[in-house]
Design a protein around this motif. Structure first.
Motif, PDB file in Angstrom:
ATOM      1  N   SER A  55       1.302  -2.134  13.558  1.00  0.00           N
ATOM      2  CA  SER A  55       1.973  -2.186  12.256  1.00  0.00           C
ATOM      3  C   SER A  55       2.963  -1.038  12.114  1.00  0.00           C
ATOM      4  N   GLU A  56       2.537   0.152  12.549  1.00  0.00           N
ATOM      5  CA  GLU A  56       3.427   1.307  12.447  1.00  0.00           C
ATOM      6  C   GLU A  56       4.602   1.195  13.404  1.00  0.00           C
ATOM      7  N   ASP A  57       4.375   0.633  14.594  1.00  0.00           N
ATOM      8  CA  ASP A  57       5.491   0.433  15.532  1.00  0.00           C
ATOM      9  C   ASP A  57       6.577  -0.415  14.885  1.00  0.00           C
ATOM     10  N   PHE A  58       6.159  -1.493  14.227  1.00  0.00           N
ATOM     11  CA  PHE A  58       7.110  -2.456  13.676  1.00  0.00           C
ATOM     12  C   PHE A  58       7.785  -1.920  12.415  1.00  0.00           C
ATOM     13  N   VAL A  59       6.979  -1.424  11.485  1.00  0.00           N
ATOM     14  CA  VAL A  59       7.516  -1.054  10.180  1.00  0.00           C
ATOM     15  C   VAL A  59       8.165   0.329  10.191  1.00  0.00           C
ATOM     16  N   ARG A  60       7.465   1.315  10.723  1.00  0.00           N
ATOM     17  CA  ARG A  60       7.954   2.690  10.640  1.00  0.00           C
ATOM     18  C   ARG A  60       8.955   3.016  11.745  1.00  0.00           C
ATOM     19  N   LYS A  61       8.646   2.613  12.969  1.00  0.00           N
ATOM     20  CA  LYS A  61       9.507   3.003  14.090  1.00  0.00           C
ATOM     21  C   LYS A  61      10.695   2.054  14.254  1.00  0.00           C
ATOM     22  N   PHE A  62      10.416   0.741  14.252  1.00  0.00           N
ATOM     23  CA  PHE A  62      11.504  -0.211  14.489  1.00  0.00           C
ATOM     24  C   PHE A  62      12.366  -0.416  13.252  1.00  0.00           C
ATOM     25  N   LEU A  63      11.730  -0.754  12.103  1.00  0.00           N
ATOM     26  CA  LEU A  63      12.506  -0.983  10.889  1.00  0.00           C
ATOM     27  C   LEU A  63      12.962   0.317  10.240  1.00  0.00           C
ATOM     28  N   LEU A  65      11.198   2.205   8.127  1.00  0.00           N
ATOM     29  CA  LEU A  65      10.683   2.340   6.771  1.00  0.00           C
ATOM     30  C   LEU A  65       9.461   3.250   6.765  1.00  0.00           C
ATOM     31  N   PHE A  66       9.113   3.788   5.598  1.00  0.00           N
ATOM     32  CA  PHE A  66       7.939   4.651   5.454  1.00  0.00           C
ATOM     33  C   PHE A  66       7.974   5.806   6.449  1.00  0.00           C
ATOM     34  N   SER A  67       9.093   6.508   6.474  1.00  0.00           N
ATOM     35  CA  SER A  67       9.234   7.605   7.433  1.00  0.00           C
ATOM     36  C   SER A  67       8.463   8.856   7.010  1.00  0.00           C
ATOM     37  N   GLU A  68       7.993   8.899   5.750  1.00  0.00           N
ATOM     38  CA  GLU A  68       7.268  10.070   5.272  1.00  0.00           C
ATOM     39  C   GLU A  68       5.885  10.144   5.908  1.00  0.00           C
ATOM     40  N   SER A  69       5.384  11.371   6.031  1.00  0.00           N
ATOM     41  CA  SER A  69       4.058  11.541   6.641  1.00  0.00           C
ATOM     42  C   SER A  69       2.957  11.008   5.730  1.00  0.00           C
ATOM     43  N   ALA A  70       3.182  11.040   4.414  1.00  0.00           N
ATOM     44  CA  ALA A  70       2.166  10.568   3.466  1.00  0.00           C
ATOM     45  C   ALA A  70       2.415   9.112   3.089  1.00  0.00           C
ATOM     46  N   PHE A  71       2.755   8.283   4.082  1.00  0.00           N
ATOM     47  CA  PHE A  71       3.065   6.885   3.792  1.00  0.00           C
ATOM     48  C   PHE A  71       1.804   6.113   3.394  1.00  0.00           C
ATOM     49  N   ASN A  72       2.000   4.990   2.727  1.00  0.00           N
ATOM     50  CA  ASN A  72       0.886   4.135   2.319  1.00  0.00           C
ATOM     51  C   ASN A  72       0.603   3.149   3.446  1.00  0.00           C
ATOM     52  N   ASP A  73      -0.519   3.332   4.113  1.00  0.00           N
ATOM     53  CA  ASP A  73      -0.801   2.519   5.299  1.00  0.00           C
ATOM     54  C   ASP A  73      -1.072   1.062   4.956  1.00  0.00           C
ATOM     55  N   GLU A  74      -1.593   0.793   3.761  1.00  0.00           N
ATOM     56  CA  GLU A  74      -1.835  -0.606   3.405  1.00  0.00           C
ATOM     57  C   GLU A  74      -0.519  -1.356   3.205  1.00  0.00           C
ATOM     58  N   SER A  75       0.466  -0.695   2.621  1.00  0.00           N
ATOM     59  CA  SER A  75       1.776  -1.320   2.472  1.00  0.00           C
ATOM     60  C   SER A  75       2.392  -1.610   3.835  1.00  0.00           C
ATOM     61  N   ARG A 679       4.741   3.255  -1.918  1.00  0.00           N
ATOM     62  CA  ARG A 679       5.369   3.938  -0.793  1.00  0.00           C
ATOM     63  C   ARG A 679       4.505   5.065  -0.256  1.00  0.00           C
ATOM     64  N   PHE A 680       3.869   5.814  -1.154  1.00  0.00           N
ATOM     65  CA  PHE A 680       3.107   6.986  -0.738  1.00  0.00           C
ATOM     66  C   PHE A 680       1.617   6.750  -0.937  1.00  0.00           C
ATOM     67  N   GLY A 681       0.811   7.602  -0.337  1.00  0.00           N
ATOM     68  CA  GLY A 681      -0.628   7.556  -0.531  1.00  0.00           C
ATOM     69  C   GLY A 681      -1.294   6.593   0.410  1.00  0.00           C
ATOM     70  N   ARG A 682      -2.564   6.758   0.587  1.00  0.00           N
ATOM     71  CA  ARG A 682      -3.315   5.899   1.487  1.00  0.00           C
ATOM     72  C   ARG A 682      -3.687   4.617   0.776  1.00  0.00           C
ATOM     73  N   GLY A 683      -3.711   3.510   1.501  1.00  0.00           N
ATOM     74  CA  GLY A 683      -4.036   2.226   0.898  1.00  0.00           C
ATOM     75  C   GLY A 683      -5.519   2.052   0.696  1.00  0.00           C
ATOM     76  N   VAL A 684      -5.882   1.031  -0.055  1.00  0.00           N
ATOM     77  CA  VAL A 684      -7.286   0.708  -0.294  1.00  0.00           C
ATOM     78  C   VAL A 684      -7.503  -0.726   0.098  1.00  0.00           C
ATOM     79  N   ALA A 685      -8.749  -1.089   0.182  1.00  0.00           N
ATOM     80  CA  ALA A 685      -9.071  -2.460   0.560  1.00  0.00           C
ATOM     81  C   ALA A 685      -8.565  -3.423  -0.480  1.00  0.00           C
ATOM     82  N   ALA A 686      -8.163  -4.589  -0.011  1.00  0.00           N
ATOM     83  CA  ALA A 686      -7.638  -5.598  -0.925  1.00  0.00           C
ATOM     84  C   ALA A 686      -8.735  -6.089  -1.836  1.00  0.00           C
TER      85      ALA A 686
END
Length: 695
Positions: A55-63, A65-75, A679-686
């Motif tokens: 997910s991070e390869d696709f969204v953060r590295k390739f696209l 997006l979410f370049s901040e260190s405190a990104f929301n992983d669920e998003s 955008r920021f903060g850790r995600g939670v379960a759906a």
């Protein structure tokens, strides 16, 4: 109870507007091998000899997006799931390629949103899928939507077990925000009075319709109510108006027959709305009330509508070789910035003037010789029956290069001449243009006149040198006349001989030319307000016809004053003396000598000059916070895919094929549907389906 996570798609970075050389169309698919090369560059997982993206390869590295260190992983996971159709947490090359193909489809925006909600990857959206994503939106956290209400049951059934296919989902997504707005109104009106307070009205609009609000509208939501309670009909009309602003713009253009500057009344737009659409009088009342709250005006023009609802995007039709933003906003325009802007225009005007002069110089030479041909000339003089005869004889006796005799001083002169004329015209127009970008006809004439007057100070010396070199070839002589020898012969004051006639010619010429050009250009713009370079050339040439022809008498007088009279020819002491003698000796027709040649020279010259000047401003774009040439941009409302293609950045060269539209399409999910992910903060379960009902 589930946690409500703010879900703004604000993590989408600000993107520069695309520069398109032609009208946008469907994106071209990337080649398989090139796409595989890009995929493997970002894929960090290898299993059984196959590469996969996380997910991070696709969204953060390739696209990117979410370049901040405190990104929301669920998003990040939610976005990656759009491409991860197998929903196994990894993106294979086949899935990567399939999503690239989806991005090239005409309905890519809706399909991207559909795959965001299709959590299981089975081509349908269940109630649980829909509720799971909706509960993560900022809108739901601020104004909860009843996920157990009649609207949901109409789509998913009483037991909420019906599955929604793609076509049905598009309608669901469209209706969802309208239903949410009405439910929000009901929640603010628990007593069922049919009214809500101005602050509640502001709260609903800011949250439910935030993707449709401009700063001017958002800041005036309370003032537009005038402190009165807002009725349900007013509320529905207001939201309908925001949804239908693009239709309102078409109604305005229908009422003004395509003009974007005409000020129209409420009655005029009401009449146009009745014959063209189903827009209600209440919506028109709100429109004028809102325009008045923003700009304090009783009438509206197209700029008012754009301030209420900006165009979806601004399409720059010409590729920009350079783009510089000199100021952040018009308020930052200092005197120094304005000097820089004039210098920028002067430089481009110099080059444009040189191009225009070179193209038509042979015609200018023929025009000069025709105007200098006098009755009773002595035997050695070459006689020209007409302009074409003059052209042939110049080529025959002086060679092809004889047509360019005197070009060098002309180019030395035309650079400051055209540069000063264009710069002063733009400068005065800027000063006389109102805040809406409109300028009156008298102001256009004044700007043109000032431009014509300013050029004489600099160009009269070069004009007189050019003319004497042009007529020098009429006499066979062993000595060759050069520009410097003419300057030494004339002296400083001699270089300004005929200056009054030059003013008499150039001031009315520019006063006629520039307003005619501006209005002709506006008439030839397409429905989106864009001028193709050919229309600029045509507008410049057309405007040159009346301007050049009507001032020919002044040009004839100027030529006679600046040419050295030979033995047996009449001499003149000034403008009035020349006028009387020409009339007495040659009659009124003499004042119109060379009119055809002048028109054929001035018309294409200014056409070429103006199209070069405006194209240079498009190619080498510098934003000084002032005005830009009208017609250089197309304000266009198009399909979602075209909007995405027009917003794409070219910074990441790995975004090839459909992926050129990936980031702007994800941003479109926000602007079109009002969906916002954190955008920021850790995600939670759906949230589970059982908690999604709000019970």
């Amino acid at each position: 109870m589930p946690m409500h996570i703010p879900f703004p798609f604000n993590w989408i970075p600000t993107l520069p507007v695309a520069r398109c050389q032609e009208s946008p169309s469907l994106l071209k698919r990337a080649g398989t091998e090139k796409l595989r090369e890009v995929f493997q560059k970002y894929a960090s997982i290898q299993k059984n000899g196959e590469h996969y993206m996380t997910s991070e390869d696709f969204v953060r590295k390739f696209l990117g997006l979410f370049s901040e260190s405190a990104f929301n992983d669920e998003s990040v996971r939610l976005l990656a799931n759009i491409a991860d159709t197998s929903k196994d947490g990894l993106i294979s090359f086949s899935e990567f390629q399939a999503f690239e193909g989806l991005l090239c489809t005409p309905d890519a925006l809706y399909r991207t949103a559909f795959q965001l909600f299709d959590r299981k990857g089975n081509g349908t959206v269940s109630y649980a899928d829909f509720a799971d994503v909706v509960q993560k939106t900022e809108l739901h956290s601020k104004i909860p939507f009843s996920l157990d209400g009649p609207f949901i049951k109409r789509y998913f059934g009483d037991k909420k077990q019906r599955l929604i296919n793609y076509a049905e989902f598009t309608q669901l997504l469209h209706d969802f925000h309208e239903e949410h707005a009405m439910e929000a109104f009901r929640s603010k009106d628990p007593a069922g009075t049919g009214f809500i307070s101005p602050l509640d009205f502001q709260d609903i609009i800011v949250n439910v319709k935030r993707h449709l609000l401009t700063p001017g509208v958002r800041d005036n939501l309370v003032s537009v109510t005038e402190g009165h309670k807002v009725s349900f009909p007013y509320f529905i009309a207001f939201t309908s108006l925001l949804n239908n602003m693009e239709l309102i713009k078409q109604v305005y253009l229908h009422a003004t027959e395509g003009s974007r500057t005409d000020m129209i009344t409420k009655d005029q737009i009401l009449l146009a709305a009745q014959t063209m659409s189903q827009i209600t009088p209440l919506e028109i009342d709100i429109l004028f009330h809102l325009a008045g709250a923003v700009h304090q005006a009783g009438r509206i023009d197209y700029s008012d509508l754009s301030n209420i609802a900006p165009e979806h995007y601004t399409k720059h039709m010409t590729h920009r070789l350079a783009e510089i933003k000199a100021v952040e906003s018009p308020a930052d325009r200092s005197a120094f910035i304005q000097v820089l802007e004039s210098s920028y225009r002067f430089t481009l005007g110099s080059f444009a003037g040189a191009v225009g002069a070179t193209v038509v110089y042979p015609i200018d030479l023929v025009k000069t010789r025709m105007q200098n041909q006098r009755a009773g000339s002595y035997i050695g003089e070459v006689a020209y029956r007409n302009s074409w005869d003059c052209f042939k004889k110049v080529v025959r006796h002086e060679g092809f290069m004889g047509l360019y005799r005197g070009l060098l001083p002309q180019l030395m002169g035309v650079a400051p001449e055209k540069a000063i004329k264009l710069t002063v015209n733009d400068l005065v127009r800027d000063k006389l243009t109102d805040k809406k970008g409109n300028i009156s006809t008298w102001a256009e004439v004044l700007a043109g006149g000032c431009a014509g007057a300013s050029q004489v100070v600099f160009t009269n010396p070069l004009e007189i040198v050019k003319i004497r070199l042009q007529v020098a070839g009429e006499i066979a002589s062993g000595s060759k006349i050069r520009a410097w020898s003419v300057v030494r012969e004339l002296g400083l004051f001699g270089l300004y001989k005929g200056a009054r006639a030059c003013l008499l010619r150039d001031v009315p010429f520019s006063a006629i030319y520039f307003p005619t050009y501006a209005h002709t250009k506006a008439m030839m713009a397409d429905k989106d307000g864009y001028n193709h370079p050919l229309t600029l050339l045509a507008a410049g040439a057309i405007a040159g016809v009346p301007a050049a022809s009507l001032v020919t008498p002044a040009d004839v007088i100027k030529t006679r004053l600046q040419v050295v009279a030979r033995s047996g020819q009449t001499t003149y002491t000034g403008v009035w003396d020349a006028t009387k003698k020409i009339m007495a000796e040659e009659g009124p027709r003499a004042f119109w000598k060379g009119t055809a040649a002048r028109v054929f020279r001035s018309s294409p010259q200014f056409g070429v000059t103006l199209v070069t000047y405006e194209l240079l401003q498009r190619l080498f774009y510098v934003d000084f916070g002032g005005t830009q040439p009208k017609g250089s941009e197309a304000h266009k409302i198009t399909t979602p895919l075209e909007q995405a293609a027009a917003s794409v950045t070219t910074e990441n060269l790995d975004h090839i094929g459909g992926y050129r539209a990936a980031v702007p399409l994800l941003a479109g999910v926000e602007s079109k549907f009002g969906l916002y992910l954190p955008r920021f903060g850790r995600g939670v379960a759906a949230a589970t389906p059982s908690t999604a009902t709000g019970s």
